[in-house]
Motif scaffolding. Structure first.
Motif, PDB file in Angstrom:
ATOM      1  N   PHE A  77      -5.552  29.662 -23.389  1.00 40.48           N
ATOM      2  CA  PHE A  77      -5.924  28.738 -22.320  1.00 40.48           C
ATOM      3  C   PHE A  77      -7.382  28.888 -21.898  1.00 40.48           C
ATOM      4  CE2 PHE A  77      -4.222  26.558 -18.365  1.00 40.48           C
ATOM      5  CZ  PHE A  77      -3.711  25.488 -19.063  1.00 40.48           C
ATOM      6  N   PHE A  78      -7.775  30.116 -21.550  1.00 38.95           N
ATOM      7  CA  PHE A  78      -9.126  30.333 -21.047  1.00 38.95           C
ATOM      8  C   PHE A  78     -10.168  30.216 -22.166  1.00 38.95           C
ATOM      9  CE2 PHE A  78      -7.304  32.832 -17.302  1.00 38.95           C
ATOM     10  CZ  PHE A  78      -7.416  31.736 -16.458  1.00 38.95           C
ATOM     11  N   ARG A  79      -9.794  30.555 -23.376  1.00 45.31           N
ATOM     12  CA  ARG A  79     -10.731  30.374 -24.494  1.00 45.31           C
ATOM     13  C   ARG A  79     -11.040  28.892 -24.690  1.00 45.31           C
ATOM     14  NH1 ARG A  79      -9.641  30.448 -30.432  1.00 45.31           N
ATOM     15  NH2 ARG A  79     -11.677  30.527 -31.427  1.00 45.31           N
ATOM     16  N   PHE A  80     -10.035  28.062 -24.526  1.00 44.88           N
ATOM     17  CA  PHE A  80     -10.239  26.617 -24.599  1.00 44.88           C
ATOM     18  C   PHE A  80     -11.261  26.187 -23.552  1.00 44.88           C
ATOM     19  CE2 PHE A  80      -9.394  22.270 -23.371  1.00 44.88           C
ATOM     20  CZ  PHE A  80      -9.121  21.617 -24.564  1.00 44.88           C
ATOM     21  N   LEU A  81     -11.041  26.609 -22.296  1.00 40.83           N
ATOM     22  CA  LEU A  81     -11.950  26.235 -21.218  1.00 40.83           C
ATOM     23  C   LEU A  81     -13.338  26.807 -21.430  1.00 40.83           C
ATOM     24  CD1 LEU A  81     -12.296  24.924 -18.370  1.00 40.83           C
ATOM     25  CD2 LEU A  81     -11.770  27.190 -17.434  1.00 40.83           C
ATOM     26  N   ASP A  82     -13.432  28.098 -21.741  1.00 41.30           N
ATOM     27  CA  ASP A  82     -14.732  28.751 -21.889  1.00 41.30           C
ATOM     28  C   ASP A  82     -15.563  28.104 -22.986  1.00 41.30           C
ATOM     29  OD1 ASP A  82     -13.821  30.453 -19.937  1.00 41.30           O
ATOM     30  OD2 ASP A  82     -13.462  32.149 -21.290  1.00 41.30           O
ATOM     31  N   SER A  94      -6.412  28.449 -11.167  1.00 42.18           N
ATOM     32  CA  SER A  94      -7.046  29.471 -12.004  1.00 42.18           C
ATOM     33  C   SER A  94      -8.150  28.867 -12.875  1.00 42.18           C
ATOM     34  CB  SER A  94      -6.010  30.174 -12.878  1.00 42.18           C
ATOM     35  OG  SER A  94      -5.508  29.320 -13.897  1.00 42.18           O
ATOM     36  N   LEU A  95      -7.957  27.639 -13.323  1.00 44.79           N
ATOM     37  CA  LEU A  95      -8.999  26.962 -14.101  1.00 44.79           C
ATOM     38  C   LEU A  95     -10.225  26.689 -13.231  1.00 44.79           C
ATOM     39  CD1 LEU A  95      -6.829  24.451 -16.158  1.00 44.79           C
ATOM     40  CD2 LEU A  95      -7.955  26.503 -17.004  1.00 44.79           C
ATOM     41  N   LEU A  96      -9.987  26.257 -11.998  1.00 41.69           N
ATOM     42  CA  LEU A  96     -11.107  26.045 -11.074  1.00 41.69           C
ATOM     43  C   LEU A  96     -11.866  27.349 -10.845  1.00 41.69           C
ATOM     44  CD1 LEU A  96      -9.498  23.810  -8.281  1.00 41.69           C
ATOM     45  CD2 LEU A  96     -10.792  23.062 -10.280  1.00 41.69           C
ATOM     46  N   GLN A  97     -11.143  28.422 -10.580  1.00 38.25           N
ATOM     47  CA  GLN A  97     -11.783  29.708 -10.323  1.00 38.25           C
ATOM     48  C   GLN A  97     -12.544  30.199 -11.542  1.00 38.25           C
ATOM     49  OE1 GLN A  97      -8.166  31.747  -8.974  1.00 38.25           O
ATOM     50  NE2 GLN A  97      -9.105  31.975  -6.954  1.00 38.25           N
ATOM     51  N   ARG A  98     -11.958  30.016 -12.720  1.00 36.58           N
ATOM     52  CA  ARG A  98     -12.602  30.458 -13.964  1.00 36.58           C
ATOM     53  C   ARG A  98     -13.918  29.715 -14.176  1.00 36.58           C
ATOM     54  NH1 ARG A  98     -11.468  34.617 -17.818  1.00 36.58           N
ATOM     55  NH2 ARG A  98     -12.337  33.990 -19.824  1.00 36.58           N
ATOM     56  N   ALA A  99     -13.904  28.403 -13.954  1.00 35.04           N
ATOM     57  CA  ALA A  99     -15.122  27.611 -14.124  1.00 35.04           C
ATOM     58  C   ALA A  99     -16.170  27.974 -13.076  1.00 35.04           C
ATOM     59  CB  ALA A  99     -14.786  26.125 -14.048  1.00 35.04           C
ATOM     60  N   ARG A 100     -15.755  28.118 -11.833  1.00 33.10           N
ATOM     61  CA  ARG A 100     -16.700  28.437 -10.759  1.00 33.10           C
ATOM     62  C   ARG A 100     -17.304  29.824 -10.942  1.00 33.10           C
ATOM     63  NH1 ARG A 100     -14.443  25.817  -5.083  1.00 33.10           N
ATOM     64  NH2 ARG A 100     -14.373  23.648  -5.846  1.00 33.10           N
ATOM     65  N   ALA A 101     -16.519  30.758 -11.464  1.00 35.04           N
ATOM     66  CA  ALA A 101     -17.022  32.110 -11.699  1.00 35.04           C
ATOM     67  C   ALA A 101     -18.125  32.127 -12.758  1.00 35.04           C
ATOM     68  CB  ALA A 101     -15.882  33.033 -12.120  1.00 35.04           C
ATOM     69  N   ASP A 126     -19.539  23.889 -10.996  1.00 35.37           N
ATOM     70  CA  ASP A 126     -18.784  23.291  -9.899  1.00 35.37           C
ATOM     71  C   ASP A 126     -17.493  22.715 -10.475  1.00 35.37           C
ATOM     72  OD1 ASP A 126     -20.727  23.830  -7.952  1.00 35.37           O
ATOM     73  OD2 ASP A 126     -21.855  22.026  -8.500  1.00 35.37           O
ATOM     74  N   ALA A 127     -16.396  22.873  -9.744  1.00 39.52           N
ATOM     75  CA  ALA A 127     -15.106  22.410 -10.263  1.00 39.52           C
ATOM     76  C   ALA A 127     -14.258  21.864  -9.122  1.00 39.52           C
ATOM     77  CB  ALA A 127     -14.369  23.558 -10.959  1.00 39.52           C
TER      78      ALA A 127
END
Length: 249
Positions: free
Chosen positions: A144-149, A214-221, A225-226
């Protein structure tokens, strides 16, 4: 894939098979019954364009992750033609073969993000990323997070990414626990029964509020902006789906 519902729990290989099945409609090939998409895609595309404002500018680099083969990618292709955009499409070879070719369109066959040969040249160069009705399949197919990153690493300064049409089981429960949701259920199912809704229960392989946040937090970190955005009320599943907009400052 479920034996009872041919469009439940689809994965990448399932979509490749659906794309080859000439007995299916263009909506069924992307995992939707006709009633969910037929006659609705113009409103869906208008909603997408209202959130991805850069699409209305000119000369942008655009990426669609998992475009499928319905009318939505055709609308995007025509918009990119009119606005002078460069368009990259990432999907299976079977899906991409159902979409028209054009000089400004690059088709890349593969399962995102496991296609470094495609993504590396686009790093920090993409102005608009669209990923629509895909996230719940990512939950099954890839990290999941690899996709987003990986997707975020492609955004240019000022770039926008829309993760659209997210089926949030928490939002669905809130709706069907409401009076409006009860009436919707009773009319749709032609019953006097109230829908069964169970809160505070983990639903495996489903996206809920915790996943969205969690996706919002991951992007903001990572310095983006998310935002969670509602869908237009005109959209067929707006009462139980929502979108995430991510912007690189």
């Amino acid at each position: 894939m479920s034996d009872n519902n041919p469009f439940a729990n689809l994965n990448y290989e399932d979509f490749k098979r659906l794309a080859r099945d000439q007995t299916l409609s263009k909506y069924e090939r992307i995992g939707f019954p006709d009633a969910y998409r037929k006659g609705a895609e113009e409103a869906i595309f208008a909603d997408i364009c209202s959130k991805l404002s850069s699409l209305n500018q000119s000369g942008k680099v655009v990426l669609d992750i998992g475009p499928g083969c319905s009318d939505l990618p055709l609308m995007l292709i025509e918009l990119c033609r009119a606005q002078g955009h460069v368009l990259h499409l990432i999907d299976s070879e079977e899906m991409l073969a159902l979409l028209p070719d054009a000089p400004f369109v690059t088709k890349a066959a593969g399962l995102f993000p496991s296609c470094a040969e495609v993504t590396e040249p686009l790093r920090s160069r993409v102005d608009v990323i669209l990923c629509y009705s895909v996230l719940h399949y990512v939950l099954i197919d890839t990290a999941f997070f690899r996709f987003l990153d990986t997707a975020l690493s492609l955004l240019a300064p000022g770039g926008q990414m829309l993760i659209g049409d997210i089926p949030n089981i928490s939002k669905r429960k809130r709706f069907f626990a409401s009076e409006n949701g009860v009436r919707f259920h009773q009319a749709f199912m032609n019953t006097s029964e109230r829908p069964e809704v169970a809160f505070n229960r983990i639903e495996h392989d489903q996206i809920d509020d915790s996943v969205v946040f969690s996706l919002l937090q991951r992007a903001r970190a990572q310095g983006f902006d998310a935002y969670v955005l509602p869908q237009s009320a005109e959209l067929p599943m707006a009462n139980r789906r929502e979108d995430i907009l991510i912007v690189r400052p």
